[in-house]
Scaffold this motif. Structure first.
Motif: not given
Length: 162
Positions: A62-63, A93-96, A109-110, A116-117
């Protein structure tokens, strides 16, 4: 099946980019699921094991998929190929991940960490330096040493009497 993520420019060939990203995400998910099944959850029977593999591997897929789709959509909607598209892909991706974990805090947070990454990765691609440099394979000079227990002695010794 042998496509790489950067084979085509950003905003093109979403299916190829999905295959490339999910290939690595799927491998990482199966590896993590194997560790989970063998050492943590220890399900009893075939069906619970297969279900556990799916539960653990799905967030990885998913991410990766949401990053590819978010970056693709941002590139096509904005009409530019820059770091902001990767940051938006990282936030998706963080929302997923937050949706999978059912936690807004985890998602935010993710999303920030992934954004950033991803921006640094895009910057590395634009400026020509490696985000993760390749590992050099080599012998590191070990082939020049003899590690046997009974090494061959030099043939030029004397008996010590002369």
């Amino acid at each position: 099946m042998n496509s790489q993520y950067y084979d085509k420019p950003e905003g093109q060939d979403m299916s190829g980019k999905l295959i490339a990203a999910n290939r690595f995400a799927g491998a990482a998910g199966v590896a993590w699921a194997t560790v989970d099944v063998l050492m943590v959850s220890k399900p009893k029977g075939y069906l619970p094991t297969i279900v556990r593999f799916g539960i653990v591997t799905a967030p990885f897929l998913a991410v990766a998929s949401s990053f590819v789709v978010g970056t693709y959509a941002a590139t096509n909607l904005r009409g530019k190929d820059d770091k902001i598209n990767y940051a938006l892909g990282g936030f998706t991706a963080g929302a997923a991940l937050g949706a999978v974990k059912k936690s807004v805090v985890t998602g935010m947070t993710m999303g920030l960490i992934f954004a950033i990454a991803a921006s640094v990765k895009k910057l590395s691609r634009q400026e020509g330096w490696e985000f993760f440099p390749p590992i050099k394979q080599g012998s590191y000079g070990l082939h020049t040493h003899d590690f046997t227990l009974m090494a061959e002695r030099p043939r030029n010794w004397t008996d010590g009497k002369s």
